[in-house]
Design an enzyme around this catalytic site. Sequence first.
Site, short mmCIF file in Angstrom:
data_model
loop_
_atom_site.label_atom_id
_atom_site.label_comp_id
_atom_site.label_asym_id
_atom_site.label_seq_id
_atom_site.Cartn_x
_atom_site.Cartn_y
_atom_site.Cartn_z
N GLY A 123 0.58 -1.58 0.44
CA GLY A 123 -0.19 -0.44 0.26
C GLY A 123 0.88 0.96 -0.28
O GLY A 123 0.20 2.91 -0.48
N CYS A 124 2.02 1.25 -0.12
CA CYS A 124 2.84 2.32 0.01
C CYS A 124 3.66 2.68 -1.02
O CYS A 124 5.05 1.35 -0.50
CB CYS A 124 3.11 2.58 1.39
SG CYS A 124 4.88 3.92 1.97
N GLY A 125 4.32 2.18 -1.88
CA GLY A 125 5.79 2.68 -2.32
C GLY A 125 6.99 3.42 -2.67
O GLY A 125 7.78 3.61 -2.87
#
Length: 285
Positions: A123-125
């Site tokens: 969910g977080c790059g």
Amino acid sequence: MEAVPLSYGLPEEVEVASYHTRAVERWGNNGTLIHAIDQVAEEVPVAMVYNGISHAVMLATPMSLEQFGLGFSLSEGILHSRRELYDMEVVKRKDGIELQMTISQERFVELKQRRRNLAGRTGCGLCGAESLQQVLRHPKPVACDRRFGPEVVHTALRRLSQMQSLQTLTGAVHAAVWVTANGSIAYIEEDIGRHNALDKLIGTLAKNSVDLKQGFAIVTSRASYEMVQKAATIGIPMMVAVSAPTCLAIDMAQRAGLTLVGFARGGGHVIYTHSQRFVDQQKPS
């Protein structure tokens, strides 16, 4: 339960299932209980290793891994072209998979100077970037005069659900697809992470030397800043998302000359930036 692998072209000794079967208890609306078998998407740690140095670890679906490594390297600006990747070996470890890449010395020196230690999540790059400058990269403006009709977007969207094989089985993955000017879907990649799916698509496009001026990308997710940044970095002229963009994504798309479309579903869509690439748009009364 026994793993059921999908074929993705890796050597047999490193094959990993992209989904597994699990015994479940399925309850119906009327209170009935059914013992059944469910297909569950796999996620494994995938380490991006450059010239022997581990740079990033992403949780990803273990398919199209060579495309993933190449696409990540290009979209993150680690490589400037496919030619700078000399070799890649997919190595299965006890706790995950390593993509051991050999890159040009010039790019490797730049990578060490960045001193980036990225720990990726579905969910977080951007987790793990050390400074604001590392996050807010500014790609060169996209140069493309190609225009696309709205019907092309929605033709591709109607076809898309029929082509998402892993999503059909598991209901847990995103897709990123490449659409040609006539609405045909030329390439599709799937992953539990929307960033990963896009990176896999970027790697596929680079591997096949696709002319990026002749098509656009669709992602089955929201359009985050990093998604737009990845697309703009390699020169994709238009990205269509089935969900919403963020303010930062819109600002990046505007500066980068990328056409950003959101809420593309049910025959409608919203154009946020550079609408000149759309033809036959109905003028507001």
